[in-house]
Scaffold this active site. Sequence first.
Site, mmCIF file in Angstrom:
data_model
loop_
_atom_site.group_PDB
_atom_site.id
_atom_site.type_symbol
_atom_site.label_atom_id
_atom_site.label_comp_id
_atom_site.label_asym_id
_atom_site.label_seq_id
_atom_site.Cartn_x
_atom_site.Cartn_y
_atom_site.Cartn_z
ATOM 1 N N PRO A 2 0.822 -1.207 0.000
ATOM 2 C CA PRO A 2 0.000 0.000 0.000
ATOM 3 C C PRO A 2 0.858 1.259 0.000
ATOM 4 C CG PRO A 2 -0.510 -1.467 1.854
ATOM 5 C CD PRO A 2 0.748 -1.933 1.247
ATOM 6 N N GLU A 3 0.637 2.082 -1.000
ATOM 7 C CA GLU A 3 1.265 3.403 -1.075
ATOM 8 C C GLU A 3 0.124 4.417 -0.996
ATOM 9 O OE1 GLU A 3 4.015 3.509 -4.407
ATOM 10 O OE2 GLU A 3 4.389 1.373 -4.222
#
Length: 286
Positions: A2-3
């Site tokens: 997850p960014e």
Amino acid sequence: MPELPEVETIRRDLAPLVTGRTIVDVEVDPGTIHLLAGVPLETLRASLAGRTIRSLGRRGKYLLFELDDGRWWAAHLRMTGRLVWRPHDAPPEPYERARVVLDDGHDLRWSDLRKFGTWRVHASADEVVGRLGPEPIDPGLTAAQFRRVFEGRTAPVKAVLLDQRRFAGLGNIYVDEALFAARIRPDTPAGQLSRAALGRLYRACREVLERGIAHRGASFRDYVDGQGNEGRQHMFVQVFRRTGKPCYACGTPIERSIVGGRATHYCPRCQRPARRPQRREARRAG
DNA sequence: ATATACTCCTGCATGC
DNA sequence: TGCATGCAGGAGTATA
């Protein structure tokens, strides 16, 4: 992984579901030591149980739950974390490590195969995010401010983009994509980038993050949104994990190398190496 | 100060 | 087939 776009998608999914809800209980698998970073479970439970969630925000890759006592519950998914909304009687998620029981018959379920994720309750949001750099998608971030971050640095431009103290929210996927869009070789020393190249990079960072949000994140392996569904952005990547496959722009096989200790993907033709140290007139500080 | 290496943890792909 | 190896890559910490 997850960014910013993945965390933002989760935030948008969960915000209407949890805002105004009161936390009834917190359960954490005792084997998940990393999550609480040494804080006893009872301490965390005392901080969260009975609190009502005022809002759900995000900064960089942190989810920030604002509590009704003015404190902040900060959650970081790290590499394999997931946070999904489920009915209380739903079966456990794969690799479920913790859950937060809400007062409406639903839970927030925390899954984390590799157990790198962290939870922490802070007195102020600044305690969590005070050391983070600006977000590339921040409308207030000017091109000049963006350029200044790279000045005088010898580290590869990719390492600078990944450093959350410089900019918050970019990770390995979106950095490789942004550097491709800007036609910059990832190992270029940051301080050698021309003004024009930095202008392209400024726009590219914004574009790839906005596109990632529009496609509800990239699900290469572990990421799912707040409902447990995959995103679509992985179907649109130009270089990330496309080693050996033809560049969509020129057909040259995508190459893989290690930059800043991370797997790095780029087109050797579209992303030419810096010609040679560019000699620039000494510029008067402005 | 900056830049880099190492560490956390587990599943999966690879290679002998 | 089985087993060892190493890769995934966020970010805090340690080290030069």
